[in-house]
Design a protein around this motif. Structure first.
Motif, PDB file in Angstrom:
ATOM      1  N   GLU A  97       0.852  -1.197   0.000  1.00 12.69           N
ATOM      2  CA  GLU A  97       0.000   0.000   0.000  1.00 12.69           C
ATOM      3  C   GLU A  97       0.886   1.246   0.000  1.00 12.69           C
ATOM      4  O   GLU A  97       1.672   1.455  -0.915  1.00 12.69           O
TER       5      GLU A  97
ATOM      6  N   THR B  56     -16.303   1.514  12.999  1.00 14.70           N
ATOM      7  CA  THR B  56     -15.471   1.632  11.796  1.00 14.70           C
ATOM      8  C   THR B  56     -13.994   1.526  12.115  1.00 14.70           C
ATOM      9  O   THR B  56     -13.215   1.075  11.274  1.00 14.70           O
ATOM     10  N   SER B  60     -12.132  -1.156   9.973  1.00 21.29           N
ATOM     11  CA  SER B  60     -11.027  -0.668   9.141  1.00 21.29           C
ATOM     12  C   SER B  60      -9.694  -1.168   9.669  1.00 21.29           C
ATOM     13  O   SER B  60      -8.803  -1.513   8.891  1.00 21.29           O
ATOM     14  N   ASN B  63      -8.938  -4.418   8.427  1.00 17.35           N
ATOM     15  CA  ASN B  63      -8.939  -4.439   6.951  1.00 17.35           C
ATOM     16  C   ASN B  63     -10.198  -5.076   6.359  1.00 17.35           C
ATOM     17  O   ASN B  63     -10.181  -5.555   5.226  1.00 17.35           O
ATOM     18  N   LEU B  65     -13.074  -3.206   6.256  1.00 20.07           N
ATOM     19  CA  LEU B  65     -13.608  -2.032   5.570  1.00 20.07           C
ATOM     20  C   LEU B  65     -12.423  -1.219   5.057  1.00 20.07           C
ATOM     21  O   LEU B  65     -11.531  -0.865   5.824  1.00 20.07           O
ATOM     22  N   LYS B  66     -12.424  -0.945   3.750  1.00 29.87           N
ATOM     23  CA  LYS B  66     -11.316  -0.168   3.181  1.00 29.87           C
ATOM     24  C   LYS B  66     -11.877   1.027   2.432  1.00 29.87           C
ATOM     25  O   LYS B  66     -12.579   0.865   1.436  1.00 29.87           O
ATOM     26  N   PRO B  68     -10.568   4.832   0.829  1.00 25.41           N
ATOM     27  CA  PRO B  68      -9.352   5.616   0.571  1.00 25.41           C
ATOM     28  C   PRO B  68      -9.154   6.712   1.616  1.00 25.41           C
ATOM     29  O   PRO B  68     -10.090   7.429   1.979  1.00 25.41           O
ATOM     30  N   SER B  69      -7.926   6.834   2.107  1.00 24.15           N
ATOM     31  CA  SER B  69      -7.664   7.802   3.178  1.00 24.15           C
ATOM     32  C   SER B  69      -7.918   9.228   2.704  1.00 24.15           C
ATOM     33  O   SER B  69      -8.334  10.088   3.487  1.00 24.15           O
ATOM     34  N   MET B 120     -12.973   5.887  10.707  1.00 21.34           N
ATOM     35  CA  MET B 120     -12.117   5.516   9.570  1.00 21.34           C
ATOM     36  C   MET B 120     -10.851   6.354   9.564  1.00 21.34           C
ATOM     37  O   MET B 120      -9.781   5.892   9.173  1.00 21.34           O
ATOM     38  N   ASN B 124      -7.008   4.822   9.786  1.00 21.43           N
ATOM     39  CA  ASN B 124      -5.902   5.109   8.875  1.00 21.43           C
ATOM     40  C   ASN B 124      -4.610   5.302   9.651  1.00 21.43           C
ATOM     41  O   ASN B 124      -3.552   4.804   9.263  1.00 21.43           O
ATOM     42  N   ARG B 127      -3.567   1.841  11.349  1.00 25.07           N
ATOM     43  CA  ARG B 127      -2.961   0.864  10.430  1.00 25.07           C
ATOM     44  C   ARG B 127      -1.490   1.197  10.150  1.00 25.07           C
ATOM     45  O   ARG B 127      -0.680   0.304   9.905  1.00 25.07           O
TER      46      ARG B 127
END
Lengths: 160, 198
Positions: A97, B56, B60, B63, B65-66, B68-69, B120, B124, B127
């Motif tokens: 990623e 969320t 998230s 992984n 729920l994905k 885009p950041s 979410m 981000n 992760r």
């Protein structure tokens, strides 16, 4: 209405915020013991744009060569087991990623049982003073050890 | 314990970081319509936001729920702007209404739904802390605990300031709501523009 406008205006006029600037200046260093052949795997995760900025000065530049990346990592990450400095041998690079994963392995420890592991990691700190470098020590059968290194503390010793 | 402290500390500083105040701004904008005496409603409101972002964050973080950041980072200031507009244009004085009146229920729904988006955003960041090996459940739990502690601190400080300022300057609650919502909306608009034009 006056109060509302005053609130909006005072905030806009006071400063220009960059309020989504969360501290994403981070790296991860996983130190994983493989008991089958008694060596350590070291996996370093770096944000691609931070890495290119550190190596080229431009976060949007193309990813540097494998040699440049591995050399850079070796200059900033080290591992000692039972007080003995380990040689980190480059094994692979891949992109995950938004991150680049750089993998190293150590030679087999032979009959030596690891009792203490010391990691020093000051990667990206020469570029980003707010950099946080997470270090995870993973040994099968033991609790995972987690340390957050930064500009104030760039090394840690872990015992089990 | 070491892992718990590390990740809860990271969660706490992520939400309470004054340099990155988008989540902080949302919480105070959300709370702007309430008085200190309405602590039951505030508790339900904060709980609704917690449920929203926890759902969320977990999905998230695992992984499942994905999103885009870049989209999430754009939506977060949008939630603040919308909440600010709701406070100013549609919200009625809730002080004379019950805990579950229609206007108040809308607030809870907003906190829950927008909490999904903020979760979410938290994910981000979370992760970026995780490698490939080892379980994420305990770090995820610890990180969320840190966020909750930070959230409680923000709400407590906000209402302590509200109480002090209201007493000191004899602010009408309506004006307080307008001022705080204006700050929230104005700040969020700047964040939105920065995100669009950066």
């Amino acid at each position: 209405m006056f109060t509302l406008l005053l609130g909006i205006g005072s905030f806009l006029a006071a400063f220009s915020p960059n309020g989504t600037d969360h501290d994403f200046k981070m790296s991860i260093c996983e130190v994983i013991y493989e008991p089958s052949d008694r060596h350590f795997d070291v996996k370093i995760y770096l944000f691609t744009d931070d890495l290119t900025e550190a190596l080229t000065g431009d976060p949007k530049a193309a990813l540097p060569t494998r040699e440049a990346i591995s050399q850079y990592a070796l200059q900033h990450v080290g591992l000692q087991v039972n007080g003995v400095q380990q040689t980190l041998q480059f094994s692979a690079i891949r992109q995950k990623e938004e991150q680049v994963l750089v993998q190293f392995t150590t030679p087999s420890l032979g009959n030596i049982q690891p009792a203490t592991v010391a990691v020093w990691d000051n990667i990206m700190l020469e570029k980003f003073s707010g950099q946080t470098n997470m270090v995870y020590l993973i040994v099968p059968g033991k609790n995972k050890r987690t340390e957050a290194l930064d500009a104030k503390r760039t090394s840690v010793e872990m015992k089990w | 314990m070491n892992e718990f402290l590390t990740f809860s500390d990271l969660g706490f500083h992520h939400i309470a970081d004054p340099r990155a105040f988008d989540h902080l701004l949302f919480i105070i904008t959300l709370c702007a319509v309430y008085r200190v005496t309405e602590w039951r409603k505030i508790l339900i409101l904060v709980t609704a936001f917690t449920i929203g972002h926890s759902v969320t964050l977990v999905l998230s973080g695992l992984n499942i729920l994905k999103v885009p950041s870049s989209l999430v980072e754009t939506l977060i200031p949008v939630t603040i702007v919308l909440t600010s507009l709701y406070n100013v244009t549609l919200h009625k004085d809730s002080s004379t209404e019950g805990t579950f009146s229609k206007a108040v229920r809308w607030n809870y729904a907003i906190a829950l739904f927008f909490g999904f988006i903020h979760g979410m955003g938290f994910a981000n960041y979370f992760r970026s802390l995780m490698g490939e090996d080892g379980s994420v459940m305990w770090p995820l739990f610890s990180f969320n605990v840190g966020i909750e502690v930070g959230q409680l601190l923000i709400v407590s400080v906000f209402f302590a300031l509200h109480y002090a300022i209201e007493r000191m300057f004899r602010f009408a609650h309506r004006d307080w709501n307008l001022y705080v919502s204006g700050i929230g909306g104005g700040g969020a608009l700047v964040l939105l523009m920065q995100g669009i034009f950066s």
